[in-house]
Design a protein around this motif. Structure first.
Motif, PDB file in Angstrom:
ATOM      1  N   GLY A  10       1.131  -1.448   0.378  1.00 29.95           N
ATOM      2  CA  GLY A  10       0.280  -0.004  -0.402  1.00 29.95           C
ATOM      3  C   GLY A  10       0.618   1.334  -0.326  1.00 29.95           C
ATOM      4  O   GLY A  10       0.208   2.401   0.302  1.00 29.95           O
ATOM      5  N   LEU A  51       1.994   3.518  -2.408  1.00 32.79           N
ATOM      6  CA  LEU A  51       0.851   4.436  -3.443  1.00 32.79           C
ATOM      7  C   LEU A  51      -0.322   4.691  -3.118  1.00 32.79           C
ATOM      8  O   LEU A  51      -0.653   5.468  -3.837  1.00 32.79           O
ATOM      9  CB  LEU A  51       1.563   4.504  -4.762  1.00 32.79           C
ATOM     10  CG  LEU A  51       2.398   3.615  -5.305  1.00 32.79           C
ATOM     11  CD1 LEU A  51       2.897   3.010  -5.908  1.00 32.79           C
ATOM     12  CD2 LEU A  51       3.787   4.530  -4.928  1.00 32.79           C
ATOM     13  N   GLU A  52      -0.301   4.586  -1.493  1.00 33.32           N
ATOM     14  CA  GLU A  52      -2.259   5.040  -0.898  1.00 33.32           C
ATOM     15  C   GLU A  52      -2.461   6.380  -0.988  1.00 33.32           C
ATOM     16  O   GLU A  52      -1.562   6.751   0.372  1.00 33.32           O
ATOM     17  CB  GLU A  52      -2.488   4.202   0.333  1.00 33.32           C
ATOM     18  CG  GLU A  52      -3.627   4.025  -0.165  1.00 33.32           C
ATOM     19  CD  GLU A  52      -4.082   3.305   1.530  1.00 33.32           C
ATOM     20  OE1 GLU A  52      -5.353   3.037   1.931  1.00 33.32           O
ATOM     21  OE2 GLU A  52      -3.660   2.222   1.719  1.00 33.32           O
ATOM     22  N   GLY A  53      -3.736   6.818  -1.986  1.00 37.05           N
ATOM     23  CA  GLY A  53      -3.284   8.673  -1.542  1.00 37.05           C
ATOM     24  C   GLY A  53      -2.259   9.078  -2.373  1.00 37.05           C
ATOM     25  O   GLY A  53      -2.685  10.144  -2.370  1.00 37.05           O
ATOM     26  N   GLN A  60      -1.514  11.664  -5.857  1.00 35.05           N
ATOM     27  CA  GLN A  60      -2.111  11.858  -7.103  1.00 35.05           C
ATOM     28  C   GLN A  60      -1.217  11.926  -8.281  1.00 35.05           C
ATOM     29  O   GLN A  60      -1.982  11.614  -8.958  1.00 35.05           O
ATOM     30  CB  GLN A  60      -2.205  13.235  -5.797  1.00 35.05           C
ATOM     31  CG  GLN A  60      -3.696  13.314  -4.984  1.00 35.05           C
ATOM     32  CD  GLN A  60      -3.348  15.169  -4.621  1.00 35.05           C
ATOM     33  OE1 GLN A  60      -2.751  15.237  -3.476  1.00 35.05           O
ATOM     34  NE2 GLN A  60      -4.358  15.532  -4.938  1.00 35.05           N
ATOM     35  N   GLU A 112      -7.099   5.312 -13.997  1.00 34.95           N
ATOM     36  CA  GLU A 112      -7.731   5.031 -12.267  1.00 34.95           C
ATOM     37  C   GLU A 112      -7.226   6.793 -11.805  1.00 34.95           C
ATOM     38  O   GLU A 112      -7.817   6.810 -10.459  1.00 34.95           O
ATOM     39  CB  GLU A 112      -6.430   4.748 -11.481  1.00 34.95           C
ATOM     40  CG  GLU A 112      -6.772   2.495 -11.659  1.00 34.95           C
ATOM     41  CD  GLU A 112      -5.847   2.301 -12.534  1.00 34.95           C
ATOM     42  OE1 GLU A 112      -6.428   0.876 -13.373  1.00 34.95           O
ATOM     43  OE2 GLU A 112      -4.325   2.440 -13.004  1.00 34.95           O
ATOM     44  N   LEU A 122      -4.330   8.927 -12.004  1.00 30.62           N
ATOM     45  CA  LEU A 122      -3.403   9.044 -11.637  1.00 30.62           C
ATOM     46  C   LEU A 122      -2.263   9.777 -12.524  1.00 30.62           C
ATOM     47  O   LEU A 122      -2.241   8.795 -12.869  1.00 30.62           O
ATOM     48  CB  LEU A 122      -2.670   7.902 -10.830  1.00 30.62           C
ATOM     49  CG  LEU A 122      -1.329   8.012  -9.827  1.00 30.62           C
ATOM     50  CD1 LEU A 122      -1.603   8.282  -8.585  1.00 30.62           C
ATOM     51  CD2 LEU A 122      -0.850   6.866  -9.734  1.00 30.62           C
TER      52      LEU A 122
END
Length: 482
Positions: free
Chosen positions: A64, A66-68, A70, A221, A223
């Motif tokens: 996780g 790269l969670e959050g 942008q 997604e 990004l």
């Protein structure tokens, strides 16, 4: 407020940093080696399946990480060529690094265009074994069927960005990466397809060069992926260097680069006219002998490591009691003496002590790099301070001698993943530009590198005398080489 990621795909591993968009603080990080076997001869492989870079990236981004996030920026090893066919599939493994098999191809290309000066005028650099254009010539001569199938050329960071975006029709690159290929000119800002044809025998598709703050695209997604750049340009951007700053990198060989507002065309080929990651230029001068000089001296003196060599050198004094080492152990590029050897001068009974030879090794290495700095200064490049990079920058003997020999303030940044941080800063720039919070001309103002600052102080005159001693021996041994 937001978070962005920068990934650096080096020759051996992938590092990822996740940073605060406002100040660049590193919030979390990941690492994974490339799943690549070393050749039996040791060293790094010359051919690598680029899928290894993706596997490493996936592992580094696990848990996780790269969670959050942008936006993502990509930095990658320079000089890697990924030849693709018309469908976008790899024709053969990526050609990476600077192996000796392409040296003949480099000489061949130099002759084909009419010499070193013709290349310098055309693209701001003279073909070298590591460069993409030289690898294309080697491919044509050695693997003609693969050369014929090649329809698209990408570098490592271009290929990774393209993969992250889902392999879109549009393929992009940045000025920094393009400037190292040997077929894009930093001075004109354009490709030289005729040089690709000279090397490969036919035309190919080349990625579109977009601006430093531009996004290469957005993933399904949502990004945002920035344009990406080469490792050297990303590290300079991560360090936060600007006009008046130079970077001296201490590897086995050495390099000196500085930020400059224009491309420098150098007929001798000593200056390579690279572009940076901000819209400025990054002229580079390299030496073949840096830390290898220290390792050779340590072996000669029977010392176990460079720390011991540094301790011994500190028992001597500036000027090494008259000993001067011209550190051209592997030949040299600056000055251009490819077939020469090193020289030890000034031997007297009182100077024949281990500590003086140890000091002469450090002074010789740093004077060689000071020569490279002077090549840039001689072309109008302003150098107010020098950033000193590489593990050897931490050695007390380097820190004692560098400010007086370079004649300027020396900054030794704390070790950090500067290329990955530079990639993250680029991602923040592209994100801010897309949101209207940042200007395309001004990157985000992140906190600079935490660093030790060394001043030449009262020893400036002593340093000048040591440099003069070195230059006198160089001129006597190799008249007019610089």
């Amino acid at each position: 407020m937001g978070i962005v990621a920068g990934l650096d795909s080096s020759p051996d591993f992938t590092r990822i940093v996740v940073c605060d968009t406002d100040n660049g603080a590193v919030l979390r990080q990941g690492y994974a080696p490339h799943p690549v076997e070393s050749p039996e001869s040791g060293g790094r492989p010359s051919d690598v399946d680029p899928q290894a870079w993706l596997l490493s990236l996936g592992e580094a981004a696990g848990g996780g990480l790269l969670e959050g996030v942008q936006a993502i920026g990509v930095s990658a090893q320079q000089n890697a060529v990924v030849p693709l066919d018309a469908q976008g599939n790899t024709v053969r493994p990526a050609m990476v690094g600077g192996d000796k098999r392409t040296q003949v191809a480099a000489a061949d290309l130099i002759d084909a265009l009419g010499g070193r000066e013709a290349w310098a005028q055309a693209v701001g650099c003279v073909p070298q074994a590591a460069q993409p254009i030289t690898k294309l010539r080697w491919l044509t001569r050695t693997e003609p069927e693969n050369a014929q199938r090649t329809a698209i050329l990408l570098q490592a960071h271009d290929w990774l960005v393209w993969q992250l975006l889902g392999r879109p029709v549009r393929r992009t690159t940045d000025r920094g990466g393009a400037s190292g290929t040997g077929y894009w000119s930093a001075a004109t800002g354009g490709y030289r397809p005729d040089l690709v044809e000279l090397a490969l025998g036919h035309q190919v598709m080349l990625p579109e060069v977009i601006g430093p703050a531009d996004a290469a695209g957005t993933t399904p997604e949502g990004l945002l992926i920035s344009v990406g750049t080469g490792e050297t340009m990303a590290a300079a951007f991560g360090l936060g260097i600007g006009l008046g700053d130079a970077v001296v990198s201490l590897g086995a060989s050495g390099s000196v680069m500085a930020v400059h507002p224009e491309a420098l065309v150098d007929g001798s080929g000593m200056i390579t006219a690279l572009a940076d990651a901000t819209g400025m230029h990054l002229p580079v001068v390299t030496t073949l002998n840096a830390v290898r000089t220290l390792r050779g001296a340590a072996e000669l003196l029977g010392l176990p490591d460079l720390e011991s060599l540094s301790d011994l050198a500190m028992k001597s004094t500036p000027g090494s009691h008259g000993l001067v080492l011209l550190p051209y152990l592997e030949g040299e590029r600056t000055p251009n003496l490819p077939h020469t050897a090193g020289t030890l001068a000034g031997l007297r009974r009182e100077s024949m002590k281990a500590e003086h030879l140890a000091r002469a090794a450090f002074e010789g290495m740093l004077c060689g790099l000071a020569d490279a700095l002077d090549v840039l200064r001689g072309r109008g490049v302003e150098v107010r301070r020098v950033f000193l990079l590489g593990p050897a920058a931490e050695l007390p003997a380097v820190q004692a001698a560098a400010p007086m020999l370079f004649g300027t303030q020396v900054v030794v940044p704390q070790p950090a993943d500067y290329a990955a941080i530079g990639a993250a800063r680029q991602a923040a720039w592209a994100l801010g530009t897309s949101q209207g919070t940042l200007d395309v001309r001004n990157p985000p103002a992140w906190q600079g590198a935490v660093a030790q600052v060394l001043e030449p102080g009262d020893e400036l005159a002593v340093g000048q005398a040591v440099r003069q001693q070195f230059v006198a021996v160089r001129e006597q041994t190799h008249p007019g080489a610089l």
